[in-house]
Design an enzyme around this catalytic site. Structure first.
Site, mmCIF file in Angstrom:
data_model
loop_
_atom_site.group_PDB
_atom_site.id
_atom_site.type_symbol
_atom_site.label_atom_id
_atom_site.label_comp_id
_atom_site.label_asym_id
_atom_site.label_seq_id
_atom_site.Cartn_x
_atom_site.Cartn_y
_atom_site.Cartn_z
ATOM 1 C CG ASP A 243 -30.322 23.537 30.607
ATOM 2 O OD1 ASP A 243 -29.421 22.796 31.400
ATOM 3 O OD2 ASP A 243 -31.016 23.152 29.603
ATOM 4 C CD GLU A 244 -24.662 22.521 32.181
ATOM 5 O OE1 GLU A 244 -23.702 23.392 32.385
ATOM 6 O OE2 GLU A 244 -24.542 21.386 32.633
ATOM 7 N N PRO A 245 -26.133 27.941 31.672
ATOM 8 C CG PRO A 245 -26.424 29.553 33.352
ATOM 9 C CD PRO A 245 -26.302 28.168 33.115
#
Length: 227
Positions: free
Chosen positions: A108-110
């Site tokens: 998730d949006e790393p």
């Protein structure tokens, strides 16, 4: 409704029905380093395996293996994770997910909050994990360059519904559609789009810098000489 490896999950799925699934689906949340808590890096990374019931020895071995995969030097393993840099802390958090041996990794949006170099290093790490460890990776991101450079397939969602599904070159082909759905173009494609408005014709939409340069050279070579 979601189908994960043959298991159907919907609003009526009970928590106890997800136990086996949790053992092979790992999630790296946005800013995962905020979830670190243990006294040492190794202790933090092995928490997941211990939680799934493996022995302390096995959990430690998994933690060390995961830390090697995320390329965190051994000199940091016995330190407090809070003594590390932000990028190193993120690697520790990711190692904690990898230590559970997931088959599917959800990101998730790393790369949120990372500078360009840090973002590149992080995406290269995930790309290596995908190819070397055969991990299925689901990347949730607004970074269109990451999509263009790393994704095999793209799913665009709007209002909770899938509005487009295809290879990156197919998804990024329609500039007007992307703008309508509040999506940007990768930098290379955006530059190529501006050149196209000036009459430059491309064989296909270039999605990365190397492809852009290659196509510009080809366009130049195809032009008739005026000797």
């Amino acid at each position: 409704m979601v189908n994960v490896d043959g298991q159907i999950i919907n609003a009526n799925t009970k928590n106890k029905q997800l136990v086996s699934l949790r053992q092979h689906v790992g999630i790296v949340f946005q800013f995962p380093e905020s979830q670190l808590f243990a006294e040492t890096v190794v202790d933090d990374v092995k928490f997941g395996p211990l939680n799934f019931g493996v022995s302390d020895t096995e959990a430690t071995n998994r933690a060390k293996d995961a830390l090697q995969k995320v390329k965190l030097p051994e000199e940091f393993w016995q330190k407090s994770p809070f003594e590390l840099s932000g990028g190193q802390m993120r690697r520790v958090a990711i190692a904690g997910v990898l230590a559970t041996n997931p088959k599917i990794l959800i990101l998730d949006e790393p790369t949120a909050g990372l500078d360009p170099q840090g973002r590149f290093e992080m995406m290269e790490l995930f790309n290596e994990l995908h190819h070397k460890e055969q991990l299925t990776i689901l990347l949730v991101t607004h970074q269109m360059d990451d999509v263009a450079n790393y994704a095999d397939n793209v799913i665009v969602m709007d209002g909770g519904q899938i509005v487009k599904n295809g290879a990156p070159v197919e998804v990024f082909r329609d500039t007007k559609w992307l703008i309508k759905h509040q999506l940007g173009l990768p930098k290379a494609a955006n530059f190529a789009s501006k050149l196209a408005d000036r009459g430059v014709k491309f064989d296909k939409m270039p999605l990365d810098i190397s492809d852009l340069v290659h196509q510009i050279v080809n366009v130049k070579d195809r032009r008739p000489s005026h000797e």
